[in-house]
Every structure is written in C-alpha cells, then in structure tokens.
Design an enzyme around this catalytic site. Structure first.
Site, PDB file in Angstrom:
ATOM      1  N   HIS A 132      35.275  39.364  47.670  1.00  0.00           N
ATOM      2  CA  HIS A 132      34.706  40.300  48.638  1.00  0.00           C
ATOM      3  C   HIS A 132      33.459  40.988  48.077  1.00  0.00           C
ATOM      4  O   HIS A 132      32.874  40.496  47.116  1.00  0.00           O
ATOM      5  CB  HIS A 132      35.776  41.296  49.099  1.00  0.00           C
ATOM      6  N   GLU A 178      39.701  46.943  47.764  1.00  0.00           N
ATOM      7  CA  GLU A 178      39.920  45.761  46.935  1.00  0.00           C
ATOM      8  C   GLU A 178      38.624  45.285  46.294  1.00  0.00           C
ATOM      9  O   GLU A 178      38.612  44.837  45.134  1.00  0.00           O
ATOM     10  CB  GLU A 178      40.518  44.630  47.769  1.00  0.00           C
ATOM     11  N   HIS A 184      41.423  38.901  42.970  1.00  0.00           N
ATOM     12  CA  HIS A 184      41.751  39.594  44.209  1.00  0.00           C
ATOM     13  C   HIS A 184      42.919  40.540  43.989  1.00  0.00           C
ATOM     14  O   HIS A 184      43.592  40.504  42.952  1.00  0.00           O
ATOM     15  CB  HIS A 184      42.133  38.584  45.303  1.00  0.00           C
ATOM     16  N   GLU A 213      46.067  37.078  42.924  1.00  0.00           N
ATOM     17  CA  GLU A 213      46.306  38.323  43.647  1.00  0.00           C
ATOM     18  C   GLU A 213      47.028  39.224  42.659  1.00  0.00           C
ATOM     19  O   GLU A 213      48.218  39.054  42.389  1.00  0.00           O
ATOM     20  CB  GLU A 213      47.162  38.069  44.890  1.00  0.00           C
TER      21      GLU A 213
END
Length: 302
Positions: free
Chosen positions: A94, A131, A186, A263
């Site tokens: 992101h 995030e 992430h 993650e």
C-alpha cells in the site's frame, strides 16, 4: 486480502486490500525516527548511484530512477556480510497517499489470472493507525538489517506519502533486479476476534511455475523465524499453520523470483493492534523477517 465470508463487498474491496474498510488517516504519519541504535541507517540516506555489492545478481541489478518522488530504488549494502552478493526485493504494501487517490489506485489491472485494483488503501487499527505506515516502518528497519549483512535491497517505494505503485509494478521491480528473494510486507484487517500472522504463498499459474518450490521454502523459513522471533501465533482464521496459498495476488502471480507475502498481524484485533503500533515490535518483526530471509538465502546458495 482474502476472499472469505466476512470480507467487504467487491466495490469496497477496491480501496481495501487487507481486510475491513479504513477511512483516510487524519494526519500524515512519519517513519520511525530516531531509530533504535541497531537501525540508525535509514533507507533514504543512501542513494542507488553507488555500485551494489559484488555477486551475479547484485552486479546485474539496476536502480530505479524515480526515488526522488518516493518511487522504487536500489540500496547498496553498508558492509560485507553473510548476504554479500544477494539481492532482496522488499515491498511495503500500500502507500500513505492512496487514501486520496481512489481514481488512480482503483483502476483495474491484470494479475495473471483475473482483474484486480492497481492498489488499495490497506487496513487500519480501530484507533486509526494505518497498515501503510506499519508496512513502511517495518520495511525501513528490514532494509537496514539486510544491508548490514551485505545484501543489496530493492525497495518498491521510498516514502509513505505517495500513491502506489500498482501491484503489477511491485512484482516487476523484483523481477527486474533478479532478486534472490522478495517479500511483500502487510498487516491484515481480519475479524476482530482472530489474531496471528500468515504467510501467503503463490499457486502455479504457468508464468510463475519455476518459483513455486523456492517460494514454499522461503515461506517455511519465514514462518519459523517470525514465530520464534516475535512470539506471534499462527493466524487463527487465515490459512493452516501459518500458511495460506493464494492465486489472486498479482505480486506473486507475476513474480519470476521466489516471493511470498507476510501478514504480520491482525490490525483489527486489540492484542495485535497494540503490537503493530509499537516501534519496538515493528523492529522485532523486521529482525524476524530478516532472519527468515537469511535462512532461505543461505540454504538456497544461489
């Protein structure tokens, strides 16, 4: 980023790739500064004009040219070490500017199997910590750790105030520099009652067949190192024993180098949220990821 019963509708998913929806942050977050003593070398401090370390992959790696605007860049090692000659692609998922760029990140791209959004905003804690900021901070620490061991690091973005790049470009960066390993960082936005980390591994789709075996090995080394290095449990809701094969992510569908996603925790869970917002834990997570990458690179011997 999963396709599960609790996921948002497709329209909302265009602006949220790692779980539940997130509103725009109220203020721009800053990278960790000052960093802990073992992480005082920030990625932005050394530009890619210097030659990378010796080695087949490092010697052929080419720096990107748009780092001045927060784009990708190649960073040479600080010293020689056990990773000398290795190239690692580090992708902080992101970007902090994605919240204000819906029309840009929402454009559809081909991920090797189907269409998906160019990029997404990512998840958020209930307190509003994004995030994108977590991913960036961990990538800063990880880059410093890897360079200290002799690795050349290709970062897919060099700030947390820009937008993108598209997920297809993130995969292409690792491919271009012929990375020995690639990691996409992430944190999830899963069900509030679930917590833990998961490694997302590629599924063979033709283009990436050659990297499935090495990526599985990379995933196993990262799973072991992250569990022992952070104490974080395997995800209670995503995958099995910390491993989740995924066939819907451009970052691994289009990769031609060994690559996985991690993650690191569930930002919607109160226990995990306290961890991901801690600079100390971010640095710990980075060290654990570095240990997993190192284990893989040493055993691979390429």
């Amino acid at each position: 980023m999963r396709r599960m019963a609790w996921a948002l509708p497709a329209a909302a998913a265009l602006v949220c790739g790692c779980g539940a929806g997130a509103s725009a942050p109220q203020a721009t977050s800053q990278p960790p500064s000052p960093a802990p003593a073992s992480h005082q070398s920030q990625p932005a401090a050394t530009r890619a004009s210097a030659k990378p370390a010796s080695g087949k992959n490092a010697a052929s790696a080419k720096a990107q040219q748009d780092a001045a605007s927060g784009g990708p860049e190649l960073f040479r090692p600080n010293r020689t070490g056990i990773l000398s000659g290795k190239v690692v692609a580090v992708d902080p998922g992101h970007n902090g500017g994605n919240f204000a760029a819906a029309s840009v990140i929402g454009k559809l791209i081909w991920n090797g199997r189907e269409t998906e959004a160019c990029d997404t905003t990512g998840a958020q804690t209930d307190g509003g910590y994004t995030e994108a900021q977590f991913n960036w901070n961990v990538a800063v620490y990880l880059t410093a750790d890897l360079r200290a061991e002799g690795a050349t690091v290709a970062l897919t973005r060099t700030s947390n105030i820009g937008m993108g790049p598209c997920v297809t470009e993130r995969a292409a960066i690792g491919n271009q520099v012929r990375a020995n390993a690639a990691i996409s960082i992430h944190a999830d936005g899963g069900p509030p009652g679930g917590r833990g980390f998961a490694i997302l591994e590629p599924v063979a789709d033709g283009r990436n067949d050659a990297i499935i075996g090495p990526s599985v090995s990379l995933g196993a080394d990262l799973r072991s190192a992250f569990a022992s290095g952070t104490g974080e449990p395997f995800s209670s809701y995503d995958g099995t024993d910390g491993i989740q094969p995924r066939d819907d992510l451009a970052g691994i569908n289009l990769s031609t180098v060994p690559k996985v996603f991690i993650e690191c925790a569930n930002m919607r869970n109160a226990t995990d949220a306290a961890l991901v917002t801690s600079l100390r834990w971010q640095a710990t997570a980075a060290r654990a990821i570095a240990a997993g990458l190192t284990a893989f690179l040493i055993s691979a011997g390429s």
